[in-house]
Design a protein around this motif. Structure first.
Motif, PDB file in Angstrom:
ATOM      1  N   TYR A  19     -22.786   0.030  -7.809  1.00  0.00           N
ATOM      2  CA  TYR A  19     -22.955   0.191  -9.238  1.00  0.00           C
ATOM      3  C   TYR A  19     -21.810   1.020  -9.828  1.00  0.00           C
ATOM      4  O   TYR A  19     -21.335   0.763 -10.939  1.00  0.00           O
ATOM      5  CB  TYR A  19     -24.302   0.839  -9.555  1.00  0.00           C
ATOM      6  CG  TYR A  19     -24.591   0.820 -11.032  1.00  0.00           C
ATOM      7  CD1 TYR A  19     -24.872  -0.391 -11.668  1.00  0.00           C
ATOM      8  CD2 TYR A  19     -24.535   1.979 -11.797  1.00  0.00           C
ATOM      9  CE1 TYR A  19     -25.097  -0.435 -13.026  1.00  0.00           C
ATOM     10  CE2 TYR A  19     -24.756   1.941 -13.158  1.00  0.00           C
ATOM     11  CZ  TYR A  19     -25.045   0.731 -13.768  1.00  0.00           C
ATOM     12  OH  TYR A  19     -25.263   0.693 -15.130  1.00  0.00           O
ATOM     13  N   GLN A  20     -21.369   1.996  -8.999  1.00  0.00           N
ATOM     14  CA  GLN A  20     -20.245   2.833  -9.411  1.00  0.00           C
ATOM     15  C   GLN A  20     -18.977   1.973  -9.588  1.00  0.00           C
ATOM     16  O   GLN A  20     -18.206   2.175 -10.528  1.00  0.00           O
ATOM     17  CB  GLN A  20     -20.014   3.857  -8.310  1.00  0.00           C
ATOM     18  CG  GLN A  20     -19.523   5.185  -8.744  1.00  0.00           C
ATOM     19  CD  GLN A  20     -19.424   6.131  -7.552  1.00  0.00           C
ATOM     20  OE1 GLN A  20     -19.961   5.864  -6.467  1.00  0.00           O
ATOM     21  NE2 GLN A  20     -18.728   7.229  -7.754  1.00  0.00           N
ATOM     22  N   LEU A  21     -18.782   1.034  -8.669  1.00  0.00           N
ATOM     23  CA  LEU A  21     -17.625   0.132  -8.756  1.00  0.00           C
ATOM     24  C   LEU A  21     -17.662  -0.658 -10.056  1.00  0.00           C
ATOM     25  O   LEU A  21     -16.668  -0.790 -10.765  1.00  0.00           O
ATOM     26  CB  LEU A  21     -17.610  -0.825  -7.557  1.00  0.00           C
ATOM     27  CG  LEU A  21     -17.097  -0.249  -6.244  1.00  0.00           C
ATOM     28  CD1 LEU A  21     -17.434  -1.183  -5.088  1.00  0.00           C
ATOM     29  CD2 LEU A  21     -15.592  -0.001  -6.307  1.00  0.00           C
ATOM     30  N   ASN A  36     -20.890  -8.696 -13.180  1.00  0.00           N
ATOM     31  CA  ASN A  36     -22.273  -8.854 -12.784  1.00  0.00           C
ATOM     32  C   ASN A  36     -22.457  -8.063 -11.486  1.00  0.00           C
ATOM     33  O   ASN A  36     -21.631  -8.155 -10.576  1.00  0.00           O
ATOM     34  CB  ASN A  36     -22.438 -10.367 -12.610  1.00  0.00           C
ATOM     35  CG  ASN A  36     -23.711 -10.768 -11.983  1.00  0.00           C
ATOM     36  OD1 ASN A  36     -24.245 -10.094 -11.109  1.00  0.00           O
ATOM     37  ND2 ASN A  36     -24.195 -11.916 -12.412  1.00  0.00           N
ATOM     38  N   ILE A  37     -23.529  -7.273 -11.386  1.00  0.00           N
ATOM     39  CA  ILE A  37     -23.707  -6.416 -10.210  1.00  0.00           C
ATOM     40  C   ILE A  37     -23.819  -7.253  -8.925  1.00  0.00           C
ATOM     41  O   ILE A  37     -23.329  -6.855  -7.867  1.00  0.00           O
ATOM     42  CB  ILE A  37     -24.920  -5.451 -10.382  1.00  0.00           C
ATOM     43  CG1 ILE A  37     -24.999  -4.436  -9.238  1.00  0.00           C
ATOM     44  CG2 ILE A  37     -26.218  -6.213 -10.492  1.00  0.00           C
ATOM     45  CD1 ILE A  37     -23.881  -3.413  -9.237  1.00  0.00           C
ATOM     46  N   GLY A  38     -24.430  -8.432  -9.073  1.00  0.00           N
ATOM     47  CA  GLY A  38     -24.538  -9.329  -7.908  1.00  0.00           C
ATOM     48  C   GLY A  38     -23.165  -9.747  -7.404  1.00  0.00           C
ATOM     49  O   GLY A  38     -22.923  -9.799  -6.189  1.00  0.00           O
ATOM     50  N   GLN A  39     -22.277 -10.004  -8.367  1.00  0.00           N
ATOM     51  CA  GLN A  39     -20.908 -10.401  -8.020  1.00  0.00           C
ATOM     52  C   GLN A  39     -20.200  -9.261  -7.284  1.00  0.00           C
ATOM     53  O   GLN A  39     -19.457  -9.490  -6.330  1.00  0.00           O
ATOM     54  CB  GLN A  39     -20.169 -10.726  -9.320  1.00  0.00           C
ATOM     55  CG  GLN A  39     -18.832 -11.389  -9.143  1.00  0.00           C
ATOM     56  CD  GLN A  39     -18.133 -11.563 -10.499  1.00  0.00           C
ATOM     57  OE1 GLN A  39     -18.642 -11.128 -11.543  1.00  0.00           O
ATOM     58  NE2 GLN A  39     -16.976 -12.186 -10.479  1.00  0.00           N
ATOM     59  N   PRO A  68     -30.649   7.587  -0.826  1.00  0.00           N
ATOM     60  CA  PRO A  68     -29.551   7.124   0.015  1.00  0.00           C
ATOM     61  C   PRO A  68     -29.000   5.809  -0.526  1.00  0.00           C
ATOM     62  O   PRO A  68     -29.636   4.767  -0.425  1.00  0.00           O
ATOM     63  CB  PRO A  68     -30.198   6.940   1.390  1.00  0.00           C
ATOM     64  CG  PRO A  68     -31.657   6.772   1.111  1.00  0.00           C
ATOM     65  CD  PRO A  68     -31.958   7.401  -0.202  1.00  0.00           C
ATOM     66  N   VAL A  69     -27.844   5.890  -1.167  1.00  0.00           N
ATOM     67  CA  VAL A  69     -27.194   4.680  -1.664  1.00  0.00           C
ATOM     68  C   VAL A  69     -25.989   4.403  -0.786  1.00  0.00           C
ATOM     69  O   VAL A  69     -25.237   5.326  -0.460  1.00  0.00           O
ATOM     70  CB  VAL A  69     -26.712   4.849  -3.128  1.00  0.00           C
ATOM     71  CG1 VAL A  69     -26.295   3.503  -3.697  1.00  0.00           C
ATOM     72  CG2 VAL A  69     -27.788   5.480  -3.960  1.00  0.00           C
ATOM     73  N   GLU A  70     -25.842   3.167  -0.396  1.00  0.00           N
ATOM     74  CA  GLU A  70     -24.756   2.841   0.501  1.00  0.00           C
ATOM     75  C   GLU A  70     -23.416   2.887  -0.231  1.00  0.00           C
ATOM     76  O   GLU A  70     -23.220   2.199  -1.216  1.00  0.00           O
ATOM     77  CB  GLU A  70     -24.980   1.450   1.096  1.00  0.00           C
ATOM     78  CG  GLU A  70     -24.156   1.215   2.333  1.00  0.00           C
ATOM     79  CD  GLU A  70     -24.559  -0.088   3.019  1.00  0.00           C
ATOM     80  OE1 GLU A  70     -24.449  -0.150   4.249  1.00  0.00           O
ATOM     81  OE2 GLU A  70     -24.949  -1.047   2.315  1.00  0.00           O
ATOM     82  N   ARG A  71     -22.524   3.717   0.275  1.00  0.00           N
ATOM     83  CA  ARG A  71     -21.171   3.771  -0.268  1.00  0.00           C
ATOM     84  C   ARG A  71     -20.235   3.018   0.655  1.00  0.00           C
ATOM     85  O   ARG A  71     -20.528   2.838   1.841  1.00  0.00           O
ATOM     86  CB  ARG A  71     -20.692   5.215  -0.364  1.00  0.00           C
ATOM     87  CG  ARG A  71     -21.313   5.963  -1.513  1.00  0.00           C
ATOM     88  CD  ARG A  71     -21.047   7.442  -1.392  1.00  0.00           C
ATOM     89  NE  ARG A  71     -21.878   8.150  -2.353  1.00  0.00           N
ATOM     90  CZ  ARG A  71     -21.481   8.445  -3.594  1.00  0.00           C
ATOM     91  NH1 ARG A  71     -20.264   8.132  -3.981  1.00  0.00           N
ATOM     92  NH2 ARG A  71     -22.288   9.055  -4.420  1.00  0.00           N
TER      93      ARG A  71
END
Lengths: 230, 248
Positions: A19-21, A36-39, A68-71
């Protein structure tokens, strides 16, 4: 390719989650091309598959993480790829499909299209968007100093401004060339129009207009004719 | 932006040179209104009537048909002297080649038309300094034109056009002699002065500069063939800013 390279470039700064990206990409380009977040996640998964990006192992992201969000971060190959994007020119080999160029190419070949009217309508429309970009740019300039992201957005707007300007200049050029071609083939075109008997009011207007600026009297007849048409 | 009163009105304006079979219609049936707070651009190929329109708008020429109303006064009924006075009081010009008097300083250039109009020298200088401040070049007030950059000269010309009570600026290719970044800065200044309570009519063949106007009219063979219409409000623009891409 653009999204892939952009995400690599962003990850070269620091590890980020999906989401940060998305947010960083949109902030720096002024939301001109929403992602699009999916993209984003699909692209990141492909980068992982290609060995350019790896998930940051849990625990390395710091103890303060509530959720825990995957970075993700770049691998050495990914770093090389990101650096390579800056040094490589963007390929211009295959032109992107441009609706206007295609439409005009068809308009000059399909009989009965009022090309001059089409060009003017497009010129007006393009100038409208040019004006809107200019206003956004002026408001962006008023809103803030030349902070990094503001400068980035204003440069993106400049890109749209210059592209729109180029389009208007191209339309001027097309108009002049079509007028010249019509003068050269004027008699032939007139003969074929008379033969088919297809002389609707709007087509009647293209005749004098397309023959260009040979005489003021003739060419002014066209716009007023067009205005009179429903 | 709220628009003020109409400063310039052209109603059914036509301008014909010559008579009978030899008549050339430089302009036909043009309707145009420019209000305070509004910048209107005129685009068109050479010979389309742009300069004729500008000359009529500034009272330098009189229409063959129709009426030109400048700051509430109809130009047609006036003699040359009356027109000249109306022009000096109401209209300022900005040209491509700046047209500053080389022997006068920036401030003297700005003050000159006001002094010609009978304003006392001291008052005219005060107005000139105010006008130069408004366009951001107060610091060059006592320099001569050849000591100024192109961008500074054009700012001085804009200051001169709008010094004192004048509210209508007619600009003929004002960015024509400037590079792209300087041209843009000059347009910003012109835009800001209009927003601050002037009205502007801008002739240009460059779309990028016409884009600073609220609307653009297209002339061809002396006829208005199209117009962009008024600009949308800022809310509408910002709502649209996330979809400015072409979406291929």
């Amino acid at each position: 390719m653009t999204v892939r390279n952009s995400l690599l470039a962003l990850l070269a700064e620091q590890p980020m989650h999906g989401y940060q990206l998305k947010q960083e990409f949109e902030r720096r380009t002024g939301g001109t091309w929403p992602l699009n977040i999916g993209q984003v996640y699909t692209t990141v998964q492909r980068l992982v598959r290609d060995g350019l990006v790896v998930p940051v192992p849990q625990g390395e992201t710091g103890p303060a993480e509530d959720v825990p969000v995957e970075r993700f971060r770049l691998t050495p190959d990914g770093e090389a790829e990101a650096a390579g994007w800056w040094s490589r020119p963007v390929e211009r080999g295959a032109p992107a499909r441009d609706e206007l160029a295609i439409k005009l190419a068809l308009a000059v070949t399909v009989p009965g299209v009022d090309v001059a009217a089409m060009i003017q309508a497009q010129r007006t429309e393009t100038l409208r968007s040019l004006r809107d970009y200019t206003r956004l740019k002026a408001s962006a300039a008023r809103a803030g100093a030349a902070e990094g992201a503001d400068l980035a957005w204003s440069l993106v707007l400049d890109n749209l401004v210059f592209a729109a300007e180029a389009e208007v200049r191209w339309l001027d050029h097309v108009e002049a060339r079509v007028a010249r071609a019509a003068r050269a083939g004027g008699l032939r075109a007139k003969a074929s129009t008379d033969a088919t008997g297809a002389s609707t009011p709007s087509e009647g207007a293209t005749g004098p207009r397309a023959t260009g600026d040979a005489s003021t009297h003739h060419s002014t007849a066209a716009p007023s004719g067009r205005r009179g048409a429903p | 932006m709220s628009l003020g009163p109409v400063l310039l009105r052209l109603a059914g304006v036509g301008r014909t040179h010559g008579e009978g079979d030899l008549a050339v219609h430089a302009l036909r049936d043009v309707d145009l209104e420019v209000r305070v707070g509004e910048l209107v651009a005129v685009m068109g190929p050479s010979g389309s009537g742009k300069s004729t329109l500008l000359n009529l708008a500034g009272g330098l020429d009189t229409p063959t048909t129709g009426t030109v109303t400048l700051a509430g006064t109809e130009v047609a009924g006036m003699d040359a002297r009356g027109r000249a006075r109306l022009r000096r009081r109401s209209v300022g010009y900005v040209f491509q080649d700046f047209n500053l008097v080389p022997a006068l300083t920036a401030a003297e250039n700005v003050a000159l038309p006001r002094e010609l109009d009978g304003v006392a020298a001291r008052a005219a200088r005060t107005e000139a300094l105010d006008a130069l401040t408004a366009v951001g070049v107060a610091e060059v007030a006592d320099r001569f034109p050849d000591e100024l950059s192109g961008g500074q000269r054009q700012r001085v010309a804009i200051a001169r056009a709008l010094a004192g009570p004048r509210r209508l600026v007619l600009a003929d290719e004002p960015t024509g002699a400037l590079d792209s970044v300087t041209g843009e800065e000059v347009m910003q200044v012109l835009r800001a002065r209009v927003d601050a309570g002037a009205a502007g009519l801008l002739v240009t063949h460059e779309a990028r500069f016409a884009a600073w106007a609220d609307r653009t009219i297209f002339l061809r063979d002396g006829v208005v063939v199209d117009t962009t219409g008024f600009a949308p409000g800022p809310d509408e623009l910002l709502a649209g800013s996330t979809r400015t891409g072409r979406g291929r």
